[in-house]
Design an enzyme around this catalytic site. Structure first.
Site, PDB file in Angstrom:
ATOM      1  N   VAL B  88     -30.975-123.585 -64.281  1.00 32.27           N
ATOM      2  CA  VAL B  88     -29.554-123.241 -64.322  1.00 32.27           C
ATOM      3  C   VAL B  88     -28.734-124.107 -62.908  1.00 32.27           C
ATOM      4  O   VAL B  88     -29.208-123.909 -61.890  1.00 32.27           O
ATOM      5  CB  VAL B  88     -29.218-121.674 -64.077  1.00 32.27           C
ATOM      6  CG1 VAL B  88     -27.863-121.435 -64.075  1.00 32.27           C
ATOM      7  CG2 VAL B  88     -29.812-121.175 -65.303  1.00 32.27           C
ATOM      8  N   GLU B 179     -54.823-116.642 -45.945  1.00 35.31           N
ATOM      9  CA  GLU B 179     -55.813-116.758 -46.919  1.00 35.31           C
ATOM     10  C   GLU B 179     -56.174-118.252 -47.432  1.00 35.31           C
ATOM     11  O   GLU B 179     -57.479-118.314 -47.827  1.00 35.31           O
ATOM     12  CB  GLU B 179     -55.125-116.110 -48.294  1.00 35.31           C
ATOM     13  CG  GLU B 179     -55.056-114.392 -48.098  1.00 35.31           C
ATOM     14  CD  GLU B 179     -54.348-113.750 -49.204  1.00 35.31           C
ATOM     15  OE1 GLU B 179     -54.642-112.612 -49.309  1.00 35.31           O
ATOM     16  OE2 GLU B 179     -53.654-114.487 -50.014  1.00 35.31           O
ATOM     17  N   ASP B 310     -36.603-111.973 -54.188  1.00 37.19           N
ATOM     18  CA  ASP B 310     -36.672-112.846 -53.256  1.00 37.19           C
ATOM     19  C   ASP B 310     -35.051-113.298 -52.718  1.00 37.19           C
ATOM     20  O   ASP B 310     -34.715-113.581 -51.439  1.00 37.19           O
ATOM     21  CB  ASP B 310     -37.643-113.824 -53.349  1.00 37.19           C
ATOM     22  CG  ASP B 310     -39.228-113.623 -52.849  1.00 37.19           C
ATOM     23  OD1 ASP B 310     -39.202-112.391 -52.593  1.00 37.19           O
ATOM     24  OD2 ASP B 310     -39.822-114.508 -52.809  1.00 37.19           O
ATOM     25  N   ALA B 327     -43.751-109.599 -53.742  1.00 37.28           N
ATOM     26  CA  ALA B 327     -43.641-109.077 -55.196  1.00 37.28           C
ATOM     27  C   ALA B 327     -43.339-107.660 -55.474  1.00 37.28           C
ATOM     28  O   ALA B 327     -42.525-107.611 -56.286  1.00 37.28           O
ATOM     29  CB  ALA B 327     -45.293-109.529 -55.805  1.00 37.28           C
TER      30      ALA B 327
END
Lengths: 439, 439
Positions: B88, B179, B310, B327
């Protein structure tokens, strides 16, 4: 050609350089992995590719990772094997040296196992517009293009333009063409109506399989060939035999008989062309660009340079016109050559190669296949099970076998390949911006 | 801006256009999938991506296909949901219309769920040279670059040059950085010595994790933060706290304190920046480029335009500085907004959103993790099992759950991610030739 030497340990052992990690090169390297030779395996990729299942990657039934296997993983704890990721540009047989973009390397024995690539028979326009299927990367590209075109078709209100996005033409009635056509037809039947309810799939999506000769699966029995055609037609594939494609400009396929098909996608599986290395004597290159070898896989007239698999052309009494260019030939040649190298080190004579035909098979869509054993032909559900088992066992690695098996099981039960994903590694920012400026 | 309208059925139903199929947009679309609204989901990709496991894709532990899921598959048999693959470009709130490269579309309600992208804080040099990790494509690129550089290191005899190929710098001590560092350290310990016996892994390969502030995993408890650091240091990661990276030119990382590291690879996980759509009023853009919304997720001062996840910035009494950009926030906002849309159709009042903190967690290498529940912090093996279970259940689709589970099991048992594959879709021939000419 760079003047630097590729970084490789010098040792007392004789060095065997294998160019290409396909079925033949890999088999040779594996069988020599604990030998008293230093083995250097050179491949453009960092993994072996299981070519017979490329079409399932293209059709979103399997992930690339399930049918490829990293070379380094195969040769863990094999200290006499060295892997280098690069292409071989040329060979100097006098100096016993190969040249690569990384530098040169010397060899005591060189094995050309470079295989074959798509053959467009000199048609430059076809080469530029048709989609080949000779690597897992090309299979992934085909998957992406098909999915993108279905997405585009939804925002293309004009009937003709939409047709050319959803119709697919496959040229070449060998195993790749037949298996692709069968699995596209299954996708049309079971997946597209659910994924694209906005599209009138039955009326709009056409799948063509075009074969120049009078039979599909040339090289298999006539019974299997006819059965394959019957299966495909039952699935709604439009099989055009004795039809030669003369051109494709990205919009229209033209045939010798004057026929035309409007489509954006032509999958070209109509022929292969061997890829010998530059620097070999010209007179050893023969039919299909293959390299003539003697019964010991030695290139005619050369010492210490061999060719195996699709790139090799060997005549033997039972195969006066050479062997079929299939995985079995390559694997058997690779294994045989390894045995001969070991025999030589033991002071024994090398033995002549003889091809043992184990039969051939092809699957057509869901739960149907044709199988030719040397003395027995069969087809249908049991042939399909045979096809599954043979291919499952041929795939390298327990994890891959397991994942392929589970994928097949899930796809069989719910008629629904779930890997319809358009994924590409991101480009570096600089390249992304270059691309955007072009658009 | 093209003048054509995107092909979408006109209906009696009010049309909700959702821009972005991340955690928030997808949750909203799923909850509205059987409602009396026409739902149009627009995303650049044809699949939802499970961001928390990107780092495992980058580290060759999981395949992209295991952590993404095709939108069309999710919305099979949901005739009120329409999916369009595009971006968009802008919105015209007056005309209630969005513009895309495919054409424009009108909306009754618009939801901006466009998420956030990597933030380089205006440092153009960093943006050009560092490797981001905000999409599965970027994770795949990182995997390819790491593997290619290890291959190159074998043919790079000079010590310094080789060092800069094998050393890796990660900037940003959030979950992604931690991580990644943990799993790189495991790879260094268990995989590299077997795959690259020619390389002196212990002496040559260094992994740096650089964090601007005094703590890793900012936002988690101090206990978890310290434990994470302890785990990483035990694994041999060089953790640099209170250290700010000022530049990276593709060869050398420079830090504010004068320190330098030679490397070809900087992974940038140091911040995110929301991505609102062009055409929104300027005064609604606030901290971190986020869009200020009220407690109903409605963009301040606008009718019928919402933001979630977010990209949204909402203050509530318990979260006076907005919610964490994770999330959970997106999923809860998406679910809440769906409920409100349904309430409105039933003639009920919309309800205010309240965030419910379910805790947070991070895993550090093999069999170690830190978990913060609202009233309880724990770590170690049991925390790792918790992490596994939570993530496994959050992944969409039974097949994906199964494949991730098996991969984790295999990797746990044999210490050996087997997906160390450099795979890219082939480029069209014409593009391949352009690339070759550049080289």
């Amino acid at each position: 050609m760079p003047a630097t030497k590729i970084n490789l340990p010098e040792s007392e052992m004789e060095r065997i350089v294998i160019v290409g990690g396909g079925f033949g090169g890999l088999q040779l390297a594996r069988k020599l992995a604990k030998s008293k030779y230093q083995v250097v395996l050179i491949d453009k990729e960092n993994h072996h590719q299981f070519q017979p299942l490329f079409y399932q990657v293209a059709m979103a039934g399997l992930e690339p990772s399930s049918i490829v296997f990293p070379f380094r993983r195969i040769f863990q704890n094999r200290p006499n094997v060295f892997i280098r990721n690069t292409q071989v540009d040329s060979v100097d047989p006098e100096k016993k040296r190969i040249f690569t973009p990384l530098g040169y390397a010397n060899y005591d024995h060189l094995i050309v196992a470079t295989g074959a690539n798509t053959n467009y028979f000199g048609n430059e326009e076809l080469r530029r517009h048709a989609i080949p299927m000779k690597s897992v990367g090309e299979a992934l590209r085909l998957r992406n293009v098909i999915l993108e075109d279905y997405e585009r078709s939804l925002v293309t209100p004009e009937f003709d333009e939409r047709q050319s996005l959803v119709d697919i033409v496959i040229v070449g009635g060998g195993p790749t063409g037949v298996e692709l056509a069968g699995s596209l037809a299954e996708m049309k039947k079971h997946v597209l109506p659910k994924d694209y309810p906005e599209l009138n799939v039955e009326a709009e999506v056409d799948i063509y399989l075009i074969q120049a000769g009078p039979l599909l699966l040339k090289g298999m029995s006539e019974k299997s060939s006819n059965k394959a055609r019957e299966y495909l037609e039952k699935l709604g594939v439009k099989v055009l035999l004795n039809t030669r494609v003369t051109s494709f400009d990205g919009e229209t396929v033209k045939m010798k008989d004057g026929g035309q098909i409007k489509t954006t996608k032509v999958i070209w599986a109509a022929g292969i062309k061997a890829m010998p290395i530059a620097g070999l004597p010209e007179d050893v290159i023969t039919y299909g660009n293959r390299i003539a070898v003697d019964r010991y896989c030695r290139i005619e007239g050369m010492q210490d340079v061999y060719a195996i698999g699709d790139v090799a052309y060997m005549e033997e009494p039972d195969f006066p016109k050479g062997h079929p260019q299939v995985a079995q030939t390559a694997i058997q040649m690779g294994g045989h050559l390894a045995k001969n190298f070991k025999r030589i080190q033991q002071g024994k004579e090398a033995e002549k190669f003889s091809y043992s035909d184990k039969g051939s098979m092809a699957t057509i869509g869901r739960a149907r296949a044709v199988v030719d054993l040397p003395n027995f032909h069969f087809n249908g559900f049991f042939a399909w099970i045979t096809w599954l088992v043979v291919h499952l066992f041929a795939i390298l690695g327990t994890r891959n076998k397991l994942f392929v098996f589970i994928n097949w099981l899930i796809n069989y039960v719910n008629y629904n390949q779930s890997l319809r994903l358009i994924i590409r590694p991101a480009l570096p920012i600089v390249k992304q911006e270059e691309e955007q400026q072009k658009d």
